[in-house]
Design an enzyme around this catalytic site. Structure first.
Site, PDB file in Angstrom:
ATOM      1  N   ASP A  46       0.637  -1.352  -0.121  1.00  0.00           N
ATOM      2  CA  ASP A  46      -0.185  -0.159  -0.008  1.00  0.00           C
ATOM      3  C   ASP A  46       1.211   1.334  -0.368  1.00  0.00           C
ATOM      4  OD1 ASP A  46      -2.417   0.970   0.732  1.00  0.00           O
ATOM      5  OD2 ASP A  46      -1.573   1.810   2.339  1.00  0.00           O
ATOM      6  N   GLU A  75      -0.396   5.001   1.197  1.00  0.00           N
ATOM      7  CA  GLU A  75      -0.396   6.080   1.822  1.00  0.00           C
ATOM      8  C   GLU A  75      -0.163   5.332   3.684  1.00  0.00           C
ATOM      9  OE1 GLU A  75      -2.832   9.410   0.888  1.00  0.00           O
ATOM     10  OE2 GLU A  75      -3.765   8.451  -0.528  1.00  0.00           O
ATOM     11  N   ARG A  82     -15.416  12.927  -0.433  1.00  0.00           N
ATOM     12  CA  ARG A  82     -14.916  13.633  -1.041  1.00  0.00           C
ATOM     13  C   ARG A  82     -15.317  14.522  -1.949  1.00  0.00           C
ATOM     14  NH1 ARG A  82      -9.525   9.453  -0.835  1.00  0.00           N
ATOM     15  NH2 ARG A  82      -9.042   9.952   1.744  1.00  0.00           N
ATOM     16  N   SER A  85      -2.919   0.413  -5.175  1.00  0.00           N
ATOM     17  CA  SER A  85      -3.156   2.149  -3.360  1.00  0.00           C
ATOM     18  C   SER A  85      -3.921   2.295  -4.313  1.00  0.00           C
ATOM     19  CB  SER A  85      -1.726   2.913  -3.916  1.00  0.00           C
ATOM     20  OG  SER A  85      -2.108   4.204  -2.988  1.00  0.00           O
ATOM     21  N   ASN A 100      -8.700  -1.544   3.541  1.00  0.00           N
ATOM     22  CA  ASN A 100      -8.879  -1.428   2.649  1.00  0.00           C
ATOM     23  C   ASN A 100      -7.817  -2.274   1.786  1.00  0.00           C
ATOM     24  OD1 ASN A 100      -6.797   0.614   2.523  1.00  0.00           O
ATOM     25  ND2 ASN A 100      -6.761   1.111   0.900  1.00  0.00           N
TER      26      ASN A 100
END
Length: 202
Positions: free
Chosen positions: A7, A9, A46, A90, A154
């Site tokens: 991943d 972030e 978002r 990602s 996730n």
């Protein structure tokens, strides 16, 4: 050869959207998959907030560009490359991740695409609802053994099918829900665990 799927972030870099929230003063934008596990729900939130607050793609790119890698992340990735193929899987977007990929030496990145008009993020296009899992399935279909590491909800989809999955930098509220998954807060320990589970003598 084996592949390590990482991943981005929270795993190798700070959370881009947390910096966006700091820069803009819009707290909601600081939420991540650690807070809203269903990624599409997070993205829809978002987009709505960005439209309401007139926040543009360039604001997000500026935030990403201002971030440095997590301490030790570059050495960790470079060390893995000596013995494994390394892929970044990602839920970020190519439009956003490029500055951080440059700092990582442009590793192989599989992520999603944004739909943008005049600097406004209109929508997004996900590769697949479980893109990380699908990528690993494809690698395994070509005969590769895969390891996976990440920090959030996730990433569980990767752990479900990888030969071995690990948490790295995961908050206790997430890692404690999955006690069967080894959890690390140190890249050296994670690299040792990956090597320990490798089929290859080094």
């Amino acid at each position: 050869m084996e592949i390590v799927c990482l991943d981005m972030e929270g795993t190798l870099t700070p959370e881009i959207w947390e910096r966006v929230a700091e820069d803009t003063g819009v707290e909601e934008l600081g939420m991540t998959t650690r807070d809203i596990p269903i990624y599409e729900d997070l993205l829809d939130m978002r987009l709505k907030v960005m439209k309401d607050k007139k926040i543009k793609l360039s604001h997000v790119q500026k935030a990403a560009n201002s971030l440095e890698l997590l301490p030790g992340a570059l050495d960790f990735v470079n060390g893995l490359r000596e013995n494994f193929q390394v892929v970044i899987l990602s839920d970020t977007f190519h439009d956003v991740a490029k500055p951080l990929m440059k700092k990582l030496g442009f590793p192989f990145l599989l992520c999603h695409n944004l739909i943008v008009e005049n600097d406004e993020i209109i929508s997004y296009k996900l590769r697949h609802s479980k893109a990380k899992q699908q990528a690993i399935k494809a690698f395994q279909g070509m005969g590769y053994r895969c390891f996976a590491a990440g920090d959030s909800h996730n990433d569980i989809q990767m752990f479900e099918i990888a030969e071995k999955g690990f948490f790295i930098n995961a908050p206790d509220k997430i890692s404690s829900k999955y006690p069967e998954i080894q959890s690390f807060h140190n890249y050296d320990d994670l690299e040792d665990a990956i090597k320990l589970n490798s089929n290859f003598k080094r």
